[in-house]
Design a protein around this motif. Structure first.
Motif, short mmCIF file in Angstrom:
data_model
loop_
_atom_site.label_atom_id
_atom_site.label_comp_id
_atom_site.label_asym_id
_atom_site.label_seq_id
_atom_site.Cartn_x
_atom_site.Cartn_y
_atom_site.Cartn_z
N LEU A 219 95.92 11.60 102.49
CA LEU A 219 95.17 12.64 102.94
C LEU A 219 95.39 13.74 102.03
CD1 LEU A 219 95.83 12.17 106.73
CD2 LEU A 219 93.62 12.26 105.61
N GLN A 220 96.51 14.03 101.50
CA GLN A 220 96.85 15.19 100.72
C GLN A 220 96.30 15.02 99.37
OE1 GLN A 220 98.54 17.97 101.18
NE2 GLN A 220 99.46 17.55 103.34
N LYS A 221 96.13 13.76 99.07
CA LYS A 221 95.18 13.53 97.72
C LYS A 221 93.86 13.87 97.98
CE LYS A 221 94.98 12.25 93.14
NZ LYS A 221 95.43 12.97 92.22
N ALA A 222 93.00 13.34 98.99
CA ALA A 222 91.86 13.64 99.29
C ALA A 222 91.69 15.25 99.43
CB ALA A 222 91.65 13.09 100.67
N PHE A 223 92.61 15.91 100.07
CA PHE A 223 92.69 17.49 100.21
C PHE A 223 92.32 18.02 98.58
CE2 PHE A 223 95.36 17.59 104.17
CZ PHE A 223 94.35 16.89 104.92
N GLU A 224 93.18 17.62 97.83
CA GLU A 224 93.46 18.01 96.53
C GLU A 224 92.09 17.62 95.51
OE1 GLU A 224 96.32 16.14 94.08
OE2 GLU A 224 98.10 16.86 95.69
N GLU A 225 91.49 16.49 95.69
CA GLU A 225 90.30 15.98 95.20
C GLU A 225 88.98 16.82 95.68
OE1 GLU A 225 89.84 13.46 92.68
OE2 GLU A 225 92.11 13.96 92.71
N TYR A 226 89.08 17.34 96.83
CA TYR A 226 87.87 18.05 97.51
C TYR A 226 88.23 19.55 97.75
CZ TYR A 226 84.97 13.75 97.28
OH TYR A 226 84.27 12.87 96.86
N ASN A 227 89.31 19.99 97.16
CA ASN A 227 89.65 21.68 97.50
C ASN A 227 89.66 21.70 98.83
OD1 ASN A 227 89.81 22.27 94.66
ND2 ASN A 227 87.59 22.27 94.68
N GLU A 228 90.12 20.79 99.80
CA GLU A 228 90.07 20.92 101.35
C GLU A 228 89.06 21.03 102.15
OE1 GLU A 228 93.04 24.10 101.26
OE2 GLU A 228 94.91 22.76 101.26
N ASN A 229 87.81 20.84 101.14
CA ASN A 229 86.45 20.79 102.02
C ASN A 229 86.13 19.34 102.48
OD1 ASN A 229 85.99 23.42 101.12
ND2 ASN A 229 85.51 22.89 99.42
#
Length: 359
Positions: free
Chosen positions: A101-111
């Motif tokens: 999840l944290q990596k996904a947050f990074e990839e999409y700027n938490e959007n």
């Protein structure tokens, strides 16, 4: 040691075409779902679509990202839906889900956004404290036929050996229901049932504010995540095959033969969804058509969050439901996504938005 690997369109295509995605103890994605992600008109070439978590060389889990966007004041605002999240039981307790999840947050700027989540996943999202609920959609589940042979064993596994008896009960009850519905005839107004969005429909639906245009609806129809087959993909934990699955593009005309309603219907194993609905009418003819469609196609139930349709169906005696109950579809947005959207922003979601049109 835990390490993560990301895949954009090109990388995901190479991963699947090489066959490498099949070499693990479980599948992180299916070939047809990967093709669908790659062809997604809303996905940019550099956006991450899949993230794998490895414990040394062993696949431990994965998360899928489904790019989407809003048009706000004429500008494109990119975000993504989290469409899959899985961690093998062999690697639980290592905070792999949180790492994904944290990596996904990074990839999409938490959007990031979520819907149709399991209770287990919802508990994790709430525990992390990074997501907030937005206004849910309130809907109805309409039952048209009995399906005791499926429903009862699924809720009470110990009754599996009684399935033949439940099937007999279904046959008797549905025969009676069919007799009751025999008065529902083919509508006397003009309608068309197509397998994709045509040029006339393109012009019609362009009048409406929608999160998906005609090109994107046809992409969904032509690039399904679920294929029709009696086979089951045992190594993939999400939807991949179904005994029957069909999309129907519906066009309904008024008395002057002017197009007044278009809808995308999704039917899977006798379960119906109105994924998208566009109408300039009071929906009386659409309810009339859908009553005919339900009976003709032996639909077991419909889940609808289409508010105006539900109101009209409630007011018309012809709608062939035998029972109904209230439903709620909940949505969660990352707190940063909420901050990045205008105050009071209404996403105006239809039933097919998110990845719901695909499953």
């Amino acid at each position: 040691m835990i390490h993560l690997k990301t895949f954009n369109k090109k990388q995901l295509g190479e991963f699947v075409s090489s066959g490498d995605f099949k070499k693990y103890d479980f599948l992180p994605i299916t070939a047809h779902r990967a093709r669908s992600h790659i062809n997604n008109p809303k996905a940019n070439d550099d956006q991450t679509l899949l993230i794998l978590a490895f414990d040394d060389e062993n696949l431990a889990g994965y998360i899928g990202c489904f790019p989407d966007n809003f048009i706000i004041d004429g500008k494109v605002f990119n975000y993504a839906w989290l469409s899959t999240l899985y961690v093998s039981s062999n690697f639980r307790g290592k905070r792999i889900a949180q790492s994904l999840l944290q990596k996904a947050f990074e990839e999409y700027n938490e959007n990031l956004a979520l819907t149709e989540f399991t209770k287990e996943a919802e508990g994790l999202y709430n525990k992390m404290g990074t997501f907030e609920y937005i206004r849910p959609k309130v809907g109805k589940r309409y039952y048209f036929r009995t399906d005791l042979a499926t429903i009862i064993p699924s809720k009470k596994p110990k009754t599996e050996n009684l399935k033949p008896i439940f099937s007999l009960g279904d046959a008797l009850l549905n025969t009676f229901i069919s007799v009751k519905n025999c008065f529902i005839q083919k509508p006397d107004f003009k309608f068309e049932i197509l397998d994709k969005v045509d040029s006339e429909s393109v012009d019609f639906i362009s009048k409406f504010h929608s999160n998906r245009n005609a090109e994107e609806l046809n992409w969904a129809i032509e690039n399904p995540w679920v294929l029709e087959s009696k086979n089951k993909e045992e190594n993939y934990l999400f939807s991949s095959f179904s005994e029957s699955i069909n999309y129907f593009w519906i066009k309904i005309y008024d008395k002057k033969n002017v197009l007044e309603t278009c809808a995308l219907l999704f039917v899977r194993n006798g379960h119906l969804k109105i994924s998208y609905l566009f109408s300039e009418s009071d929906l009386e003819q659409f309810v009339t058509f859908l009553s005919y469609f339900v009976v003709k196609n032996k639909i077991n139930y419909l889940i609808s969050y289409q508010t105006e349709f539900n109101k009209k169906a409630e007011s018309m005696n012809i709608f062939p439901k035998i029972h109904q109950r209230n439903m709620e579809r909940r949505y969660m947005f990352h707190k940063q996504l909420i901050k990045n959207l205008p105050n009071g922003f209404d996403p105006n979601f239809q039933d097919g938005d998110g990845d719901c049109v695909m499953t």
